[in-house]
Design a protein around this motif. Sequence first.
Motif, PDB file in Angstrom:
ATOM      1  N   GLY A 289      35.882 -24.917  26.381  1.00  0.00           N
ATOM      2  CA  GLY A 289      35.210 -23.604  26.309  1.00  0.00           C
ATOM      3  C   GLY A 289      35.147 -23.085  24.892  1.00  0.00           C
ATOM      4  N   ALA A 290      34.659 -23.927  23.972  1.00  0.00           N
ATOM      5  CA  ALA A 290      34.813 -23.614  22.540  1.00  0.00           C
ATOM      6  C   ALA A 290      33.501 -23.243  21.855  1.00  0.00           C
ATOM      7  CB  ALA A 290      35.460 -24.807  21.837  1.00  0.00           C
ATOM      8  N   ASN A 291      32.464 -22.961  22.631  1.00  0.00           N
ATOM      9  CA  ASN A 291      31.194 -22.592  21.995  1.00  0.00           C
ATOM     10  C   ASN A 291      31.216 -21.179  21.413  1.00  0.00           C
ATOM     11  OD1 ASN A 291      31.159 -22.393  25.028  1.00  0.00           O
ATOM     12  ND2 ASN A 291      29.506 -20.980  24.562  1.00  0.00           N
ATOM     13  N   LYS A 292      32.206 -20.379  21.821  1.00  0.00           N
ATOM     14  CA  LYS A 292      32.258 -18.987  21.329  1.00  0.00           C
ATOM     15  C   LYS A 292      33.693 -18.472  21.464  1.00  0.00           C
ATOM     16  CE  LYS A 292      31.051 -16.931  25.779  1.00  0.00           C
ATOM     17  NZ  LYS A 292      30.105 -16.155  26.560  1.00  0.00           N
TER      18      LYS A 292
ATOM     19  N   ARG B 243      30.336 -26.205  28.162  1.00  0.00           N
ATOM     20  CA  ARG B 243      29.616 -26.666  29.372  1.00  0.00           C
ATOM     21  C   ARG B 243      28.113 -26.718  29.139  1.00  0.00           C
ATOM     22  NH1 ARG B 243      30.358 -21.602  33.553  1.00  0.00           N
ATOM     23  NH2 ARG B 243      30.301 -19.958  31.994  1.00  0.00           N
TER      24      ARG B 243
ATOM     25  N   ARG C 228      24.432 -24.532  23.584  1.00  0.00           N
ATOM     26  CA  ARG C 228      25.390 -23.596  22.974  1.00  0.00           C
ATOM     27  C   ARG C 228      26.477 -24.358  22.211  1.00  0.00           C
ATOM     28  NH1 ARG C 228      24.574 -20.541  27.909  1.00  0.00           N
ATOM     29  NH2 ARG C 228      26.439 -21.337  28.918  1.00  0.00           N
TER      30      ARG C 228
ATOM     31  N   LEU D 239      31.457 -30.494  28.162  1.00  0.00           N
ATOM     32  CA  LEU D 239      32.512 -30.480  29.184  1.00  0.00           C
ATOM     33  C   LEU D 239      32.398 -29.221  30.033  1.00  0.00           C
ATOM     34  CD1 LEU D 239      35.197 -31.561  30.446  1.00  0.00           C
ATOM     35  CD2 LEU D 239      36.391 -30.109  28.808  1.00  0.00           C
ATOM     36  N   ASP D 240      32.126 -29.453  31.314  1.00  0.00           N
ATOM     37  CA  ASP D 240      32.197 -28.359  32.288  1.00  0.00           C
ATOM     38  C   ASP D 240      33.452 -28.630  33.110  1.00  0.00           C
ATOM     39  OD1 ASP D 240      32.028 -26.679  34.477  1.00  0.00           O
ATOM     40  OD2 ASP D 240      29.864 -26.872  34.673  1.00  0.00           O
ATOM     41  N   VAL D 241      34.422 -27.726  33.033  1.00  0.00           N
ATOM     42  CA  VAL D 241      35.714 -27.992  33.682  1.00  0.00           C
ATOM     43  C   VAL D 241      35.608 -27.964  35.211  1.00  0.00           C
ATOM     44  CG1 VAL D 241      36.955 -27.067  31.666  1.00  0.00           C
ATOM     45  CG2 VAL D 241      36.616 -25.614  33.684  1.00  0.00           C
ATOM     46  N   LEU D 242      34.455 -27.522  35.724  1.00  0.00           N
ATOM     47  CA  LEU D 242      34.248 -27.522  37.185  1.00  0.00           C
ATOM     48  C   LEU D 242      33.636 -28.835  37.676  1.00  0.00           C
ATOM     49  CD1 LEU D 242      32.772 -23.925  37.685  1.00  0.00           C
ATOM     50  CD2 LEU D 242      35.116 -24.690  38.045  1.00  0.00           C
TER      51      LEU D 242
ATOM     52  N   TYR E 203      41.801 -13.144  38.671  1.00  0.00           N
ATOM     53  CA  TYR E 203      42.132 -13.543  37.297  1.00  0.00           C
ATOM     54  C   TYR E 203      43.651 -13.540  37.100  1.00  0.00           C
ATOM     55  CZ  TYR E 203      41.897 -13.568  32.158  1.00  0.00           C
ATOM     56  OH  TYR E 203      42.047 -13.897  30.818  1.00  0.00           O
TER      57      TYR E 203
ATOM     58  N   VAL F   8      41.642  -9.582  22.878  1.00  0.00           N
ATOM     59  CA  VAL F   8      40.711  -9.993  21.823  1.00  0.00           C
ATOM     60  C   VAL F   8      39.288  -9.540  22.162  1.00  0.00           C
ATOM     61  CG1 VAL F   8      39.937 -11.957  20.452  1.00  0.00           C
ATOM     62  CG2 VAL F   8      42.186 -12.034  21.541  1.00  0.00           C
TER      63      VAL F   8
ATOM     64  N   THR G 290      36.028 -10.184  22.860  1.00  0.00           N
ATOM     65  CA  THR G 290      35.161 -11.319  23.227  1.00  0.00           C
ATOM     66  C   THR G 290      34.332 -10.955  24.464  1.00  0.00           C
ATOM     67  OG1 THR G 290      36.729 -12.321  24.762  1.00  0.00           O
ATOM     68  CG2 THR G 290      36.891 -13.041  22.453  1.00  0.00           C
TER      69      THR G 290
ATOM     70  N   ILE H  96      34.583 -12.167  27.419  1.00  0.00           N
ATOM     71  CA  ILE H  96      35.295 -12.191  28.708  1.00  0.00           C
ATOM     72  C   ILE H  96      35.795 -10.807  29.118  1.00  0.00           C
ATOM     73  CG2 ILE H  96      37.737 -12.674  28.134  1.00  0.00           C
ATOM     74  CD1 ILE H  96      37.527 -14.990  30.233  1.00  0.00           C
ATOM     75  N   ASN H  97      36.036  -9.932  28.131  1.00  0.00           N
ATOM     76  CA  ASN H  97      36.445  -8.559  28.473  1.00  0.00           C
ATOM     77  C   ASN H  97      35.354  -7.554  28.072  1.00  0.00           C
ATOM     78  OD1 ASN H  97      36.798  -8.284  25.706  1.00  0.00           O
ATOM     79  ND2 ASN H  97      38.976  -8.733  25.810  1.00  0.00           N
TER      80      ASN H  97
END
Length: 305
Positions: A17-20, A43, A47, A68-71, A230, A261, A263, A265-266
């Motif tokens: 998950g390192a694109n951002k 994924r 991106r 890489l898609d972890v799913l 979560y 942080v 980002t 996600i929040n």
Amino acid sequence: MASKGIQEKTRYVVVTGANKGTGFETVRQLASNEGFIVILTARDEKRGMEATTNLHQLGFSNVVFHKLDVLDPDSILSLAQFIQQKFGRLDILVNNAGASGLIVDEAGLKALNIDPVAWLSGKVAKQVEGVIKQSYEKAQECLNTNYYGVKRVTEALLPLLKLSPSARIANVSSLRSELRRIPNESIRNELGNLETLSEDRVEAILNKFLHDFKENAIEENGWSVMLPAYSISKAVLNAYTRILAKRYPAMCINCVHPGYVDTDINWHTGTLTVEEGAKGPVKCALIEDGGPTGRYFDQTEVAGF
Ligand SMILES: NC(=O)c1ccc[n+]([C@@H]2O[C@H](COP(=O)([O-])OP(=O)(O)OC[C@H]3O[C@@H](n4cnc5c(N)ncnc54)[C@H](OP(=O)(O)O)[C@@H]3O)[C@@H](O)[C@H]2O)c1
């Protein structure tokens, strides 16, 4: 494959998950170490390639991209085969990819102007009810990404990590994982007892969580009411980290809360920069031989589970 001498001095790293966000910055900080080759994974091919190109333009020619898609088990297998064929082993795995499990009205959340201290305390669950929606599918996706995704990636890459003289795994967790935040005493005790912890027990807890989620019995059965999926996903990620650390004592395997942080996600409510947020995961990735393993880091310091 590189010649043997060069290969022995090189450290091969994967960040998921390192694109951002923090993942991207973790790649940047790790890539600034001499002899490191960092595989930036994402994924989404576009991106991920863009992020890699950005790092190349900053002078980090030692960053390579792989999807890489972890799913997606096929995507994980393809990454493992790529590393096997190109590098022959893996030294550091940073399981950073994460999903919130929520559908958010971003403007509505911003308008509430919630104090970061109150947000982190977990006491604003009722206040955000109108702007943060949860669904069973989103809760499943969250557990699938944050726990089963990490497990899938780790299991696929472990044979390559076992070939490293000093393997490291850093699982990016959250302060929401902390056991004191789970009201249900028996779940808290079970997740805190390393003697009896196992993947089967962890997964039974997740099944019970999903059952209670479906039955609308989250609060009644003592799960965290603030970001429930979560929170439990990260609590079980910590448990998994401890199980792995016990199983592979020669490696250093830790979990780490990066801090609050700023980002996606929040929804950019976080107060730290990504440079600050990446410090904890980077520290766990670079732990010296004989250093801590099976521990939880709150940013750069070891803390209680
Ligand atoms: N920011 C915080 O305050 C905070 C606090 C505690 C813990 N964390 C943890 O820190 C980690 C990094 O998050 P962040 O703050 O940097 O947020 P972010 O910028 O939203 O990054 C999340 C990353 O995860 C990726 N991802 C999601 N699902 C994936 C999947 N199925 N396969 C591969 N990649 C996937 C995203 O990819 P896309 O771009 O394709 O969506 C994105 O690259 C997460 O594990 C998060 O839970 C963050």
